[in-house]
Design a protein around this motif. Sequence first.
Motif, PDB file in Angstrom:
ATOM      1  N   ALA A   1      29.511  55.395  34.825  1.00 63.11           N
ATOM      2  CA  ALA A   1      29.262  54.377  33.800  1.00 63.11           C
ATOM      3  C   ALA A   1      29.426  52.991  34.425  1.00 63.11           C
ATOM      4  O   ALA A   1      30.339  52.771  35.220  1.00 63.11           O
ATOM      5  N   PRO A   2      28.543  52.053  34.093  1.00 62.84           N
ATOM      6  CA  PRO A   2      28.602  50.721  34.727  1.00 62.84           C
ATOM      7  C   PRO A   2      29.934  49.994  34.506  1.00 62.84           C
ATOM      8  O   PRO A   2      30.464  49.389  35.430  1.00 62.84           O
ATOM      9  N   GLY A   3      30.465  50.070  33.309  1.00 61.84           N
ATOM     10  CA  GLY A   3      31.728  49.369  33.029  1.00 61.84           C
ATOM     11  C   GLY A   3      32.904  49.969  33.774  1.00 61.84           C
ATOM     12  O   GLY A   3      33.736  49.250  34.345  1.00 61.84           O
ATOM     13  N   ARG A   4      32.976  51.291  33.777  1.00 62.46           N
ATOM     14  CA  ARG A   4      34.092  51.958  34.443  1.00 62.46           C
ATOM     15  C   ARG A   4      34.026  51.774  35.955  1.00 62.46           C
ATOM     16  O   ARG A   4      35.040  51.481  36.603  1.00 62.46           O
ATOM     17  N   SER A   5      32.838  51.910  36.533  1.00 61.41           N
ATOM     18  CA  SER A   5      32.730  51.760  37.988  1.00 61.41           C
ATOM     19  C   SER A   5      33.003  50.317  38.407  1.00 61.41           C
ATOM     20  O   SER A   5      33.604  50.077  39.454  1.00 61.41           O
ATOM     21  N   ALA A   6      32.593  49.352  37.586  1.00 62.35           N
ATOM     22  CA  ALA A   6      32.855  47.947  37.915  1.00 62.35           C
ATOM     23  C   ALA A   6      34.343  47.635  37.826  1.00 62.35           C
ATOM     24  O   ALA A   6      34.879  46.906  38.673  1.00 62.35           O
ATOM     25  N   SER A   7      35.023  48.177  36.849  1.00 66.05           N
ATOM     26  CA  SER A   7      36.453  47.882  36.715  1.00 66.05           C
ATOM     27  C   SER A   7      37.264  48.523  37.844  1.00 66.05           C
ATOM     28  O   SER A   7      38.200  47.901  38.368  1.00 66.05           O
ATOM     29  N   VAL A   8      36.897  49.736  38.232  1.00 67.42           N
ATOM     30  CA  VAL A   8      37.612  50.393  39.340  1.00 67.42           C
ATOM     31  C   VAL A   8      37.348  49.651  40.645  1.00 67.42           C
ATOM     32  O   VAL A   8      38.273  49.376  41.424  1.00 67.42           O
ATOM     33  N   ALA A   9      36.090  49.290  40.891  1.00 66.40           N
ATOM     34  CA  ALA A   9      35.762  48.583  42.133  1.00 66.40           C
ATOM     35  C   ALA A   9      36.411  47.204  42.177  1.00 66.40           C
ATOM     36  O   ALA A   9      36.890  46.768  43.228  1.00 66.40           O
ATOM     37  N   ALA A  10      36.441  46.510  41.041  1.00 68.36           N
ATOM     38  CA  ALA A  10      37.067  45.185  41.009  1.00 68.36           C
ATOM     39  C   ALA A  10      38.567  45.283  41.245  1.00 68.36           C
ATOM     40  O   ALA A  10      39.151  44.441  41.946  1.00 68.36           O
TER      41      ALA A  10
ATOM     42  N   LEU B   1      33.536  43.628  48.659  1.00 71.02           N
ATOM     43  CA  LEU B   1      33.501  44.530  47.517  1.00 71.02           C
ATOM     44  C   LEU B   1      33.467  43.761  46.210  1.00 71.02           C
ATOM     45  O   LEU B   1      32.758  44.147  45.267  1.00 71.02           O
ATOM     46  N   LEU B   2      34.173  42.656  46.149  1.00 72.20           N
ATOM     47  CA  LEU B   2      34.165  41.841  44.936  1.00 72.20           C
ATOM     48  C   LEU B   2      32.788  41.216  44.700  1.00 72.20           C
ATOM     49  O   LEU B   2      32.293  41.203  43.572  1.00 72.20           O
ATOM     50  N   VAL B   3      32.146  40.734  45.757  1.00 74.93           N
ATOM     51  CA  VAL B   3      30.802  40.166  45.622  1.00 74.93           C
ATOM     52  C   VAL B   3      29.812  41.255  45.214  1.00 74.93           C
ATOM     53  O   VAL B   3      28.975  41.057  44.325  1.00 74.93           O
ATOM     54  N   TRP B   4      29.894  42.412  45.865  1.00 78.43           N
ATOM     55  CA  TRP B   4      29.015  43.529  45.535  1.00 78.43           C
ATOM     56  C   TRP B   4      29.187  43.943  44.071  1.00 78.43           C
ATOM     57  O   TRP B   4      28.215  44.152  43.342  1.00 78.43           O
ATOM     58  N   THR B   5      30.409  44.019  43.627  1.00 77.22           N
ATOM     59  CA  THR B   5      30.688  44.405  42.247  1.00 77.22           C
ATOM     60  C   THR B   5      30.141  43.367  41.274  1.00 77.22           C
ATOM     61  O   THR B   5      29.550  43.728  40.244  1.00 77.22           O
ATOM     62  N   ALA B   6      30.311  42.093  41.584  1.00 78.86           N
ATOM     63  CA  ALA B   6      29.821  41.038  40.690  1.00 78.86           C
ATOM     64  C   ALA B   6      28.301  41.050  40.587  1.00 78.86           C
ATOM     65  O   ALA B   6      27.744  40.907  39.489  1.00 78.86           O
TER      66      ALA B   6
ATOM     67  N   VAL C   1      40.114  47.610  43.005  1.00 77.44           N
ATOM     68  CA  VAL C   1      40.303  47.917  44.429  1.00 77.44           C
ATOM     69  C   VAL C   1      40.069  46.667  45.272  1.00 77.44           C
ATOM     70  O   VAL C   1      40.798  46.411  46.244  1.00 77.44           O
ATOM     71  N   ALA C   2      39.075  45.857  44.890  1.00 72.29           N
ATOM     72  CA  ALA C   2      38.798  44.622  45.630  1.00 72.29           C
ATOM     73  C   ALA C   2      39.959  43.642  45.520  1.00 72.29           C
ATOM     74  O   ALA C   2      40.366  43.031  46.517  1.00 72.29           O
ATOM     75  N   VAL C   3      40.508  43.489  44.339  1.00 77.38           N
ATOM     76  CA  VAL C   3      41.635  42.574  44.154  1.00 77.38           C
ATOM     77  C   VAL C   3      42.866  43.088  44.902  1.00 77.38           C
ATOM     78  O   VAL C   3      43.602  42.310  45.518  1.00 77.38           O
TER      79      VAL C   3
END
Length: 107
Positions: free
Chosen positions: A81-90, A62-67, A92-94
């Motif tokens: 939104a790209p920023g919001r979805s990236a922060s939520v996914a990151a 998930l972290l690689v996919w998000t990056a 969850v990955a962490v």
Amino acid sequence: MDGAAGVSEKAVGAVVRAGGQGPGAPLATPGEGGPAQPLGNLVEATPAVFAGAVFALFGLGLLVWTAVRARHRRPVYEGAAPGRSASVAASVAVASLALGLWCFSRV
């Protein structure tokens, strides 16, 4: 003199002196005291290793996919939104990686 089971007292004495680990001796269960059994820790550690591997692989994927998605300025989740979805996914990955590491620490 042979006992009722046909085992000599000398053989029984040798097994007792060896700590009860003669041929056909039952394995001690964890918590009985006595010598540590090699399979006792393996049986208890296997679920923790499996769960740790699952959480760690999911978090890493998930972290690689998000990056990759964030680098291309694409949303991780379509319609968000790209920023919001990236922060939520990151996050969850962490959290998944941390949970995987916690499972590995239980081994």
